[in-house]
Design an enzyme around this catalytic site. Structure first.
Site, mmCIF file in Angstrom:
data_model
loop_
_atom_site.group_PDB
_atom_site.id
_atom_site.type_symbol
_atom_site.label_atom_id
_atom_site.label_comp_id
_atom_site.label_asym_id
_atom_site.label_seq_id
_atom_site.Cartn_x
_atom_site.Cartn_y
_atom_site.Cartn_z
ATOM 1 C CG HIS A 153 9.544 -48.843 -48.814
ATOM 2 N ND1 HIS A 153 8.978 -49.307 -49.963
ATOM 3 C CD2 HIS A 153 8.574 -48.974 -47.851
ATOM 4 C CE1 HIS A 153 7.731 -49.696 -49.698
ATOM 5 N NE2 HIS A 153 7.465 -49.488 -48.425
ATOM 6 C CG ASP B 54 8.452 -55.895 -51.603
ATOM 7 O OD1 ASP B 54 7.384 -56.304 -52.084
ATOM 8 O OD2 ASP B 54 8.766 -54.681 -51.554
ATOM 9 C CG HIS C 245 6.764 -52.114 -53.283
ATOM 10 N ND1 HIS C 245 6.942 -52.819 -52.115
ATOM 11 C CD2 HIS C 245 5.711 -51.286 -53.072
ATOM 12 C CE1 HIS C 245 6.016 -52.446 -51.235
ATOM 13 N NE2 HIS C 245 5.259 -51.519 -51.789
ATOM 14 C CG HIS D 142 4.950 -53.538 -43.233
ATOM 15 N ND1 HIS D 142 5.699 -54.655 -43.537
ATOM 16 C CD2 HIS D 142 4.470 -53.076 -44.413
ATOM 17 C CE1 HIS D 142 5.676 -54.838 -44.847
ATOM 18 N NE2 HIS D 142 4.941 -53.903 -45.402
ATOM 19 C CG ASP E 225 -16.691 -50.984 -35.137
ATOM 20 O OD1 ASP E 225 -16.177 -49.909 -35.478
ATOM 21 O OD2 ASP E 225 -17.870 -51.106 -34.801
ATOM 22 N N GLY F 209 -19.335 -52.356 -43.180
ATOM 23 C CA GLY F 209 -19.314 -51.980 -41.776
ATOM 24 C C GLY F 209 -18.035 -52.345 -41.061
ATOM 25 C CB SER G 179 6.502 -48.269 -57.453
ATOM 26 O OG SER G 179 6.430 -49.297 -56.500
ATOM 27 C CG HIS H 158 3.264 -42.538 -57.733
ATOM 28 N ND1 HIS H 158 3.643 -42.456 -56.404
ATOM 29 C CD2 HIS H 158 3.008 -43.843 -57.975
ATOM 30 C CE1 HIS H 158 3.605 -43.664 -55.878
ATOM 31 N NE2 HIS H 158 3.225 -44.523 -56.806
#
Ligand SMILES: [Zn+2]
Ligand SMILES: [Zn+2]
Length: 551
Positions: free
Chosen positions: A134, A188, A363, A71, A439, A41, A361, A359
């Site tokens: 990035h 990082d 990083h 971020h 929420d 929830g 990354s 794909h």
């Protein structure tokens, strides 16, 4: 000067670091984290900012490194307590602006746009923005002059030698600071377990083109909607192979619009197909960009997988390319979605460790981390952005490189380190820190997990809708039931519950058989629809826990 990570160390997500010197505090990033399964929830998780609230008058600004949710995602939720100026690059602030607009907070916010090379003086801090590469655009690292020395915060980065937008990682700036002398480097750690170099964003083009050319029918590509480089390449490759582009999914549409509006996405005239024309457009001449790589139950791709998307169908021999990482924790839902595609004889491609990737990354891997350490040669080093093992291994890597002249600090969220005027550093008592659950529909007080759940339960109660569904046919076998505790004591309670049962029935009826037998999907649909209905009728937000009975 004190450095206090308030999120993102020992966990992925909700990045936030506070720097304090005397009575001035600078906050770097304000991210969110998506909750783990056991936090029922809860929509999102943000850092506990008690420490900042306690020292509210000292907080000078929030400085953002880039526009990823981990971020910037917490900004709408902390702005009420901490309405300080926010600094960020053009694209980052465009995303922040969109968020604040959705929360009705844009008028109150003080946003300041910066670009690489700019210098912002903020009290005793002076910040220079250094361009880094990035998976999204407009990313910066921060070089911060403080009374005790220079601090460098990398933000998220990799060293992409051939960036899609032609803007390289500013190695020179890092080297310049390294030469001048850097007190501490915060960096990082995400991919510290990966040897070698992270491939350039451009590396996906080869495989993308191969798959586009081989595709007999329509192509659907899903990537993160913030991956502007990836989106650019999909647009470019589509053009090369003579296909046009359609876009589905709200976040994908929004981000493409924002990036294009800022001139950060090149979309040749006439290359886009209007949403309403996607369905009827020649399948062999179309590439659809869709959001939902993580199989989020309400996302475009999840709907397409069960052929229940309002703008397009999916059929045998269509091609689906998942150009994103499978985030740990999401495997089950993602593979279930992939199964839906395979059942329809759709050709599905996902990151499978082939030589030409679909794909890559965003990083840095080990070799890039080593280069960065060699360039910056900090006195102190603090690994950021990772679970404990990532921080630990990043510390070990730095040790091995030998470029850190002083000490390496392995810190976790809430820990504090003090840098003194004589160039020494000491670990200090932790400050209050942790996670706060939100929420997303409400902007009310944000609290500690346990307190929030207790309060939530005591004030708004629990609603458990129970639906019996035939596992094979997807038929609803008996009328839905609703069990409640601590919810709806009033007279019209029965009427509302009767209507709520209708809402559930309608949700189920409007779903396809595949959605109905995919319990994670149907549960989420019931939860979202029921939440909306009950909130509208009662302005309460009970905890809704759908139960599906298999019959
Ligand atoms: Zn990022
Ligand atoms: Zn990040």
């Amino acid at each position: 000067m004190w450095a206090i990570p308030l999120g993102g160390l020992g966990e992925f997500g909700m990045n936030m670091l506070a720097l304090r010197t005397g009575d001035d505090i600078l906050v770097i990033d304000a991210g969110l984290m998506f909750p783990e399964q056991e936090l029922l929830g809860v929509d999102i998780v943000i850092p506990d900012i008690t420490y900042l609230k306690q020292n509210k008058r000292m907080v000078r600004a929030i400085v953002l490194t880039h526009g990823h949710e981990d971020h910037i995602g917490a900004i709408p939720y902390i702005l009420g307590d901490l309405n300080v100026p926010i600094y960020g690059t053009q694209f980052t602030l465009a995303l922040v602006r969109k968020k604040l607009e959705e929360h009705g907070l844009l008028d109150k916010a003080k946003l300041h746009e910066v670009k690489p090379g700019d210098i912002t003086p903020l009290g005793p801090f002076q910040i220079e923005y250094l361009h880094v590469t990035h998976s999204t655009i407009d990313c910066v690292a921060l070089a911060i002059r403080t009374p005790v020395g220079i601090i460098i915060h990398t933000g998220d980065y990799k060293m992409d030698p051939t960036p899609v937008d032609g803007k390289p990682f500013d190695l020179h700036a890092f080297a310049r600071y390294g030469q001048e002398g850097v007190l501490a480097l915060f960096s990082d750690s995400t991919n510290v377990e990966r040897p070698g170099f992270t491939p350039s964003e451009r590396a996906v083009v080869v495989r993308m083109e191969e798959l586009f050319r081989a595709a007999p029918e329509r192509v659907v590509v899903s990537c993160f909607s913030s991956s502007i480089h990836r989106i650019q390449q999909v647009i470019d490759v589509a053009r090369t192979v003579g296909r046009k582009i359609g876009v589905v999914g709200r976040s994908m549409v929004d981000n493409i619009e924002i990036a294009h509006g800022l001139g950060k996405l090149r979309i040749p005239d006439g290359s886009m197909v209007r949403p309403q024309d996607i369905r009827s457009f020649d399948r062999r001449k179309l590439v659809v960009l869709a959001s939902g790589t993580q199989a989020e139950p309400m996302s475009a791709l999840s709907r397409i997988a069960v052929d229940n998307h309002r703008l397009m169908g999916i059929a045998e021999n269509d091609t689906v390319i998942l150009s994103a990482r499978i985030i740990p924790g999401n495997e089950k839902s993602i593979f279930r979605m992939i199964d839906h595609f395979f059942r329809r004889r759709v050709l599905v491609y996902y990151d499978g460790g082939r030589s030409a990737p679909i794909h890559v990354s965003g990083h840095a891997s080990q070799e890039e981390m080593k280069i960065l350490l060699q360039l910056v040669k900090p006195k102190y080093f603090i690994p950021l952005h990772g679970e404990y093992r990532h921080l630990f291994r990043h510390a070990a890597l730095a040790e091995h490189v030998g470029a850190v002249s002083g000490q390496i600090f392995l810190m976790e969220t809430g820990h504090a380190v003090e840098f003194t005027a004589d160039g020494k550093a000491y670990q200090r008592e932790p400050v209050p820190a942790g996670r706060v659950c939100v929420d997303s529909g409400s902007l009310e007080e944000i609290e500690d997990v346990v307190i929030r759940d207790r309060r939530h339960l005591s004030e708004d109660g629990v609603v458990v809708p129970i639906v019996a569904i035939d596992k094979h046919t997807g038929r609803v076998e008996t009328p839905p039931e609703i069990v409640t505790r601590g919810f709806l004591p009033s007279d019209d309670g029965q009427e509302i519950l009767a209507k709520a049962r209708e809402v559930i029935l309608r949700t189920v009826e409007q779903s396809t058989t595949e959605e109905k037998v995919d319990w994670s999907v149907i549960k989420e649909k019931i939860r979202v629809d029921l939440k909306r209905y009950l909130n509208k009728q009662t302005s309460k937000r009970p905890l809704i826990l759908p139960v599906i009975l298999e019959v």
